[in-house]
Write a protein that holds these residues in place. Structure first.
Motif, PDB file in Angstrom:
ATOM      1  N   MET A 172     -20.938 -26.537  -7.033  1.00 47.65           N
ATOM      2  CA  MET A 172     -20.661 -25.289  -7.746  1.00 47.65           C
ATOM      3  C   MET A 172     -20.190 -25.593  -9.159  1.00 47.65           C
ATOM      4  O   MET A 172     -19.849 -26.738  -9.456  1.00 47.65           O
ATOM      5  N   PRO A 173     -20.154 -24.583 -10.044  1.00 47.14           N
ATOM      6  CA  PRO A 173     -19.500 -24.780 -11.329  1.00 47.14           C
ATOM      7  C   PRO A 173     -18.000 -24.983 -11.099  1.00 47.14           C
ATOM      8  O   PRO A 173     -17.383 -24.293 -10.281  1.00 47.14           O
ATOM      9  N   ILE A 174     -17.425 -25.949 -11.807  1.00 44.03           N
ATOM     10  CA  ILE A 174     -15.989 -26.215 -11.742  1.00 44.03           C
ATOM     11  C   ILE A 174     -15.428 -26.056 -13.154  1.00 44.03           C
ATOM     12  O   ILE A 174     -15.914 -26.694 -14.092  1.00 44.03           O
ATOM     13  N   VAL A 175     -14.428 -25.206 -13.308  1.00 45.56           N
ATOM     14  CA  VAL A 175     -13.941 -24.830 -14.629  1.00 45.56           C
ATOM     15  C   VAL A 175     -12.511 -25.315 -14.848  1.00 45.56           C
ATOM     16  O   VAL A 175     -11.745 -25.495 -13.894  1.00 45.56           O
ATOM     17  N   ARG A 176     -12.167 -25.512 -16.110  1.00 43.18           N
ATOM     18  CA  ARG A 176     -10.778 -25.756 -16.490  1.00 43.18           C
ATOM     19  C   ARG A 176     -10.049 -24.414 -16.480  1.00 43.18           C
ATOM     20  O   ARG A 176     -10.064 -23.669 -17.443  1.00 43.18           O
ATOM     21  N   ALA A 299     -15.289 -31.173  -3.036  1.00 40.58           N
ATOM     22  CA  ALA A 299     -14.197 -32.128  -2.865  1.00 40.58           C
ATOM     23  C   ALA A 299     -13.618 -32.584  -4.200  1.00 40.58           C
ATOM     24  O   ALA A 299     -12.435 -32.924  -4.291  1.00 40.58           O
ATOM     25  N   TRP A 300     -14.454 -32.560  -5.238  1.00 41.20           N
ATOM     26  CA  TRP A 300     -14.004 -33.059  -6.530  1.00 41.20           C
ATOM     27  C   TRP A 300     -13.098 -32.086  -7.263  1.00 41.20           C
ATOM     28  O   TRP A 300     -12.421 -32.467  -8.224  1.00 41.20           O
ATOM     29  N   MET A 303     -10.040 -33.698  -6.303  1.00 40.57           N
ATOM     30  CA  MET A 303      -9.950 -35.019  -6.924  1.00 40.57           C
ATOM     31  C   MET A 303      -9.555 -34.909  -8.388  1.00 40.57           C
ATOM     32  O   MET A 303      -8.720 -35.660  -8.889  1.00 40.57           O
ATOM     33  N   PHE A 304     -10.172 -33.962  -9.094  1.00 42.16           N
ATOM     34  CA  PHE A 304      -9.824 -33.758 -10.502  1.00 42.16           C
ATOM     35  C   PHE A 304      -8.344 -33.413 -10.643  1.00 42.16           C
ATOM     36  O   PHE A 304      -7.622 -34.008 -11.457  1.00 42.16           O
ATOM     37  N   ASN A 305      -7.897 -32.455  -9.856  1.00 44.47           N
ATOM     38  CA  ASN A 305      -6.504 -32.015  -9.959  1.00 44.47           C
ATOM     39  C   ASN A 305      -5.525 -33.130  -9.623  1.00 44.47           C
ATOM     40  O   ASN A 305      -4.522 -33.334 -10.315  1.00 44.47           O
ATOM     41  N   SER A 306      -5.810 -33.869  -8.552  1.00 43.09           N
ATOM     42  CA  SER A 306      -4.896 -34.913  -8.120  1.00 43.09           C
ATOM     43  C   SER A 306      -4.896 -36.094  -9.094  1.00 43.09           C
ATOM     44  O   SER A 306      -3.856 -36.707  -9.327  1.00 43.09           O
TER      45      SER A 306
END
Length: 479
Positions: A172-176, A299-300, A303-306
């Motif tokens: 999916m799109p993952i946004v800041r 899952a990422w 991962m990005f947040n952590s």
């Protein structure tokens, strides 16, 4: 220097982050509700001591040959099965094809491609597992595996020919999200919304460094743009219409979408290296404040947040999964990955041991082994409290099962921030793609011209026309 240091931190920490759980700074957590009545098939069974099992796997087992041997020993301790797990260092798919084609005897083979599974079924290479699955109170329990999921593993005869190895998510799109909040932007829902958000990420200095050095969007080639193609109702890979093979991304309806991407490229909103990016480069742009949106796996999100939280406990960084752009009728298309599954070849020498292992794999003990790893090596347990060892942290709580179906077994450390919301989107909207024979060749043609159109190298209408011409000439789509 600051950006370079952040980049280095991201690269270093990314290899040790936890795919399926986070236990705070010390890798310790209480057992958050793991069920004690779901361990069917997990007990040591002395009468099964002479059971043997030969497994061919791409993902299940230890991270090294030494740990793999310990993994085998742990399975024997828990089940009584004397198991051998073979993990080829490379060319796994070719190894599977060779094994099934030559008659080499494995009891279970791990797979992850439904197109190949259907081909093996058609060839008569796999054991019909329908009676085993339906006769198992464990596997037929919808709380262990949702009933509708089994449709994925059925052949044309409506029989079941594999058992799931883990739960597979989607992209999916993952946004800041922190950038959205800083710029007072709402989460995008339509394609126009997406354009406005991406343009703002490019032009309104979301990282606050006073420089025009951010991009709105980065992808890894054509890896996953389904979240945007959804706006035109276009699904990736093949779609059968009246029995005929069509590829929506190669249809005239795709032309406006490629023009939309070309506009992003022309206006400097799109990362100019998206055509040649690998996923690592794309991820690092996101982690180092260079781009506000990427397209990647659920899952990422966690991962990005952590990763950022570990590098800087005071960070405001927040990654969030987004639903696809809505089509004219309001519907959404999201992409779900093909499931990982276990196949039992028809020449399996130890089918009873294979069935016992499959029950174990979906039990609490099997899930803990496939995720956390080996007790005493990857983690310790004191009552209801789990503690990861240094080895366990390094191994990412993934020995083949970062996520699982069985809802009775809860992750001892919970899920990483944002993952549950991302997986909820997958469960609500995502569907599998259809892989037919020839797709690998068709995909090369589609990607070649799609990327040329998206980068502005070639007019979108010409690119689609050339796609159609080459696909028809190679008999990869029907007239």
């Amino acid at each position: 220097m600051k950006r370079k240091a952040t980049h280095l931190i991201a690269l270093l920490t990314i290899s040790s982050m936890l795919l399926s759980a986070c236990g705070g700074n010390n890798g310790t957590a209480a057992n958050s509700g793991t069920s004690s009545n779901t361990s069917t098939g997990a007990q040591t069974d002395a009468s099964a001591g002479d059971m043997k099992l030969r497994i061919l796997s791409a993902n299940v087992g230890g991270k090294t040959p030494e740990e793999n041997a310990k993994f085998e020993q742990e399975i024997k301790r828990l089940t009584g099965i004397d198991v051998t797990i073979e993990r080829p260092a490379s060319d796994y798919d070719q190894k599977v094809l060779t094994a099934l084609g030559s008659g080499e005897k494995y009891d279970l083979i791990e797979g992850s491609d439904l197109g190949k599974l259907n081909s093996f079924i058609d060839q008569g290479a796999l054991t019909d597992l329908t009676d085993f699955v339906q006769g198992s109170s464990q596997l037929s329990d919808p709380s262990v595996i949702p009933s509708e999921e089994w449709e994925q593993l059925k052949g044309k005869d409506d029989n079941i020919y594999a058992v799931f190895a883990k739960f597979q998510g989607g992209t999916m799109p993952i946004v800041r999200k922190d950038w959205l909040d800083k710029l007072n932007l709402q989460e995008p829902q339509t394609l126009d919304d997406y354009y406005n958000v991406l343009k703002a990420f490019k032009e309104q200095d979301p990282d606050g460094n006073g420089k025009a050095d951010t991009y709105g969007l980065s992808t890894s080639g054509l890896y996953d743009i389904q979240g945007f193609m959804s706006a035109a109702g276009l699904k990736y890979r093949y779609v059968l219409k009246d029995g005929k093979r069509t590829i929506p991304y190669a249809s005239d309806a795709a032309i406006p979408m490629y023009e939309w991407f070309a506009k992003l490229t022309k206006e400097g909103i799109m990362d100019p290296n998206f055509v040649t990016n690998d996923t690592g480069k794309m991820r690092n742009l996101f982690l180092t404040d260079r781009v506000g949106m990427v397209t990647y796996w659920d899952a990422w999100v966690g991962m990005f947040n952590s990763t950022r939280k570990e590098a800087d406990p005071n960070t405001t960084f927040e990654a969030k999964a987004l639903a696809s752009a809505a089509g004219p009728d309001g519907s959404l298309l999201m992409r779900r990955g093909d499931p990982d599954y276990w196949m039992m070849p028809v020449n399996a020498e130890h089918p009873d041991a294979a069935e016992k292992f499959l029950l174990f794999w979906h039990s609490e003990a099997g899930i803990m082994l496939g995720s956390l790893g080996i007790e005493g090596v990857d983690y310790t347990k004191d009552g209801d409290q789990y503690t990861l060892t240094a080895t366990g942290k390094e191994h990412n709580m993934d020995h083949g099962v970062p996520f699982w179906y069985n809802e009775n077994v809860k992750p001892p450390f919970g899920k990483l921030p944002g993952v549950q919301e991302a997986q909820d989107l997958v469960k609500r909207y995502a569907t599998l793609e259809l892989s037919l024979p020839g797709w690998a060749d068709a995909e090369k043609i589609v990607q070649n011209y799609a990327l040329k159109a998206m980068s502005g190298e070639m007019p979108a209408a010409d690119a689609v026309s050339q796609m159609q011409k080459e696909l028809k000439a190679a008999n990869l789509i029907d007239e």
